[in-house]
Enzyme design. Structure first.
Site, PDB file in Angstrom:
ATOM      1  N   GLN A 238       0.839  -1.197   0.000  1.00  0.00           N
ATOM      2  CA  GLN A 238       0.000   0.000   0.000  1.00  0.00           C
ATOM      3  C   GLN A 238       0.876   1.250   0.000  1.00  0.00           C
ATOM      4  OE1 GLN A 238      -3.428  -0.578   3.018  1.00  0.00           O
ATOM      5  NE2 GLN A 238      -1.945  -2.146   3.535  1.00  0.00           N
ATOM      6  N   ASN A 239       2.181   1.034   0.104  1.00  0.00           N
ATOM      7  CA  ASN A 239       3.086   2.179   0.238  1.00  0.00           C
ATOM      8  C   ASN A 239       3.407   2.784  -1.117  1.00  0.00           C
ATOM      9  OD1 ASN A 239       3.031   1.490   2.872  1.00  0.00           O
ATOM     10  ND2 ASN A 239       5.022   0.466   2.884  1.00  0.00           N
ATOM     11  N   VAL A 240       3.627   4.092  -1.091  1.00  0.00           N
ATOM     12  CA  VAL A 240       3.952   4.790  -2.341  1.00  0.00           C
ATOM     13  C   VAL A 240       5.461   5.033  -2.436  1.00  0.00           C
ATOM     14  CG1 VAL A 240       1.661   5.797  -2.580  1.00  0.00           C
ATOM     15  CG2 VAL A 240       3.394   7.063  -1.300  1.00  0.00           C
ATOM     16  N   ASP A 241       6.210   4.565  -1.429  1.00  0.00           N
ATOM     17  CA  ASP A 241       7.669   4.688  -1.513  1.00  0.00           C
ATOM     18  C   ASP A 241       8.226   3.553  -2.379  1.00  0.00           C
ATOM     19  OD1 ASP A 241       8.432   2.306   0.104  1.00  0.00           O
ATOM     20  OD2 ASP A 241       7.576   3.404   1.793  1.00  0.00           O
TER      21      ASP A 241
ATOM     22  N   HIS B  48      -1.552   1.595  -4.170  1.00  0.00           N
ATOM     23  CA  HIS B  48      -1.970   2.987  -3.980  1.00  0.00           C
ATOM     24  C   HIS B  48      -1.103   3.985  -4.737  1.00  0.00           C
ATOM     25  CE1 HIS B  48      -4.135   1.737   0.001  1.00  0.00           C
ATOM     26  NE2 HIS B  48      -4.823   1.439  -1.087  1.00  0.00           N
TER      27      HIS B  48
HETATM   28  P1  OAD Z   1      -1.518   3.018   8.905  1.00  0.00           P
HETATM   29  O1  OAD Z   1      -0.817   4.251   9.362  1.00  0.00           O
HETATM   30  O2  OAD Z   1      -2.991   2.994   8.928  1.00  0.00           O
HETATM   31  O3  OAD Z   1      -1.033   1.814   9.794  1.00  0.00           O
HETATM   32  C1  OAD Z   1       0.330   1.611  10.064  1.00  0.00           C
HETATM   33  C2  OAD Z   1       0.480   0.342  10.853  1.00  0.00           C
HETATM   34  O4  OAD Z   1       1.855   0.142  11.047  1.00  0.00           O
HETATM   35  C3  OAD Z   1      -0.196   0.365  12.230  1.00  0.00           C
HETATM   36  O5  OAD Z   1      -0.913  -0.839  12.431  1.00  0.00           O
HETATM   37  C4  OAD Z   1       0.993   0.473  13.177  1.00  0.00           C
HETATM   38  O6  OAD Z   1       0.741  -0.180  14.422  1.00  0.00           O
HETATM   39  C5  OAD Z   1       2.064  -0.255  12.390  1.00  0.00           C
HETATM   40  N1  OAD Z   1       3.455   0.082  12.724  1.00  0.00           N
HETATM   41  C6  OAD Z   1       3.936   1.229  13.268  1.00  0.00           C
HETATM   42  N2  OAD Z   1       5.263   1.124  13.426  1.00  0.00           N
HETATM   43  C7  OAD Z   1       5.627  -0.107  12.972  1.00  0.00           C
HETATM   44  C8  OAD Z   1       6.877  -0.807  12.871  1.00  0.00           C
HETATM   45  N3  OAD Z   1       8.022  -0.276  13.256  1.00  0.00           N
HETATM   46  N4  OAD Z   1       6.846  -2.063  12.341  1.00  0.00           N
HETATM   47  C9  OAD Z   1       5.686  -2.621  11.942  1.00  0.00           C
HETATM   48  N5  OAD Z   1       4.494  -2.008  12.021  1.00  0.00           N
HETATM   49  C10 OAD Z   1       4.463  -0.764  12.522  1.00  0.00           C
HETATM   50  O7  OAD Z   1      -0.945   2.673   7.453  1.00  0.00           O
HETATM   51  P2  OAD Z   1      -1.556   1.722   6.335  1.00  0.00           P
HETATM   52  O8  OAD Z   1      -2.306   0.589   6.934  1.00  0.00           O
HETATM   53  O9  OAD Z   1      -0.456   1.430   5.383  1.00  0.00           O
HETATM   54  O10 OAD Z   1      -3.243   5.389   1.422  1.00  0.00           O
HETATM   55  O11 OAD Z   1      -2.578   2.717   5.644  1.00  0.00           O
HETATM   56  C11 OAD Z   1      -3.272   2.290   4.521  1.00  0.00           C
HETATM   57  C12 OAD Z   1      -3.447   3.424   3.552  1.00  0.00           C
HETATM   58  O12 OAD Z   1      -4.051   4.548   4.202  1.00  0.00           O
HETATM   59  C13 OAD Z   1      -2.150   3.976   3.000  1.00  0.00           C
HETATM   60  O13 OAD Z   1      -1.686   3.271   1.878  1.00  0.00           O
HETATM   61  C14 OAD Z   1      -2.487   5.368   2.628  1.00  0.00           C
HETATM   62  C15 OAD Z   1      -3.333   5.730   3.827  1.00  0.00           C
HETATM   63  O14 OAD Z   1      -4.157   6.754   3.681  1.00  0.00           O
HETATM   64  C16 OAD Z   1      -2.870   6.230   0.444  1.00  0.00           C
HETATM   65  O15 OAD Z   1      -1.886   6.930   0.473  1.00  0.00           O
HETATM   66  C17 OAD Z   1      -3.768   6.216  -0.718  1.00  0.00           C
END
Ligand code: OAD
Length: 221
Positions: free
Chosen positions: A85-88, A103
């Site tokens: 889901q990452n854009v990096d 994404h």
């Molecule tokens: P979130 O910010 O919703 O969730 C990040 C997750 O990473 C959380 O469950 C954290 O607990 C976990 N986390 C934090 N630090 C961590 C670490 N060191 N190791 C492992 N996990 C860790 O991000 P996404 O689920 O990726 O969309 O969000 C989904 C989408 O929502 C993204 O792709 C983006 C956003 O809006 C777009 O940009 C279109």
């Protein structure tokens, strides 16, 4: 063994890229509505362009971490595909070959009309045109927009013997729904510091990506 990996912002957190939901609906101090929706783009395209320019510039200052590298190692032993889901571009920079960006990608821009994408390594300027003469926009799937690759991602998950889900809050659909496509025999493993409360349906490895992913990869090879 066919291993499908679904990653979210958490896998890049230890590289220095902020996650989304850990910052109260803000993305690098901007309201998500402002910078990640079609209406944000309509209202203030200069701000949106500047925002993604900053994110792109930040990419050039960060590096893949042990979790990204461990997935490259895993692919030496198994048939691994990554849905992110990452854009990096940290999976690619670590050396992963089979990466699907659900994404969008910071390092691409997109023709608003034809949807053709172009490499975008440096800054964009609002008003930049594609070779077809149409307006270019960041190649990001914003909230309320369709996710064009979701069907391919579902098909990929349907072929998995194992599904490893790393660093995603599973709050954003349709990506979060991909877990439902895992076949019966497929073990689903979640890695996250926070228990996503899936009520024991999956194997949960609590911890950061850089601790847990290398340990899991060690187990699987
Ligand atoms: P979130 O910010 O919703 O969730 C990040 C997750 O990473 C959380 O469950 C954290 O607990 C976990 N986390 C934090 N630090 C961590 C670490 N060191 N190791 C492992 N996990 C860790 O991000 P996404 O689920 O990726 O969309 O969000 C989904 C989408 O929502 C993204 O792709 C983006 C956003 O809006 C777009 O940009 C279109």
């Amino acid at each position: 063994m066919k291993i499908v990996v679904l990653t979210g912002a958490g896998i890049s957190a230890e590289s220095g890229i902020s996650t989304f939901r850990d910052s109260n609906g803000l993305w690098e101090n901007h309201d998500i509505e402002e910078v990640a929706t079609p209406s944000g783009w309509c209202l203030n395209p200069e701000l949106v362009t500047r925002f993604y320019n900053q994110r792109r510039a930040q990419l050039h200052t960060v590096h893949p971490n042990d979790a990204h590298h461990a997935l490259v190692e895993l692919a030496k032993y198994h048939d691994v595909s990554i849905i992110t889901q990452n854009v990096d571009d940290l999976h690619e920079r670590a050396g992963s070959k089979n990466v699907m960006h659900l994404h969008g990608e910071l390092l691409k821009s997109r023709d608003e009309e034809t949807e053709e994408t172009y490499e975008q390594l440096g800054d964009m300027k609002y008003g930049d045109k594609s070779p077809s003469g149409n307006l270019l926009r960041p190649h990001i799937v914003w909230f309320f927009e369709a996710v064009p690759k979701i069907i391919d991602a579902q098909k990929e998950v349907q072929t998995a013997d194992k599904l490893i889900v790393i660093g995603t809050s599973l709050q954003v659909y349709p990506a979060a729904g991909l877990l439902e496509f895992a076949p019966e025999h497929c073990e689903v493993i979640l890695i996250d510091p926070v228990d996503p409360d899936t009520r024991g349906r999956y194997r949960f490895l609590q911890g950061t990506a850089s601790e847990q992913v290398p340990a899991l990869v060690h187990e699987l090879i």
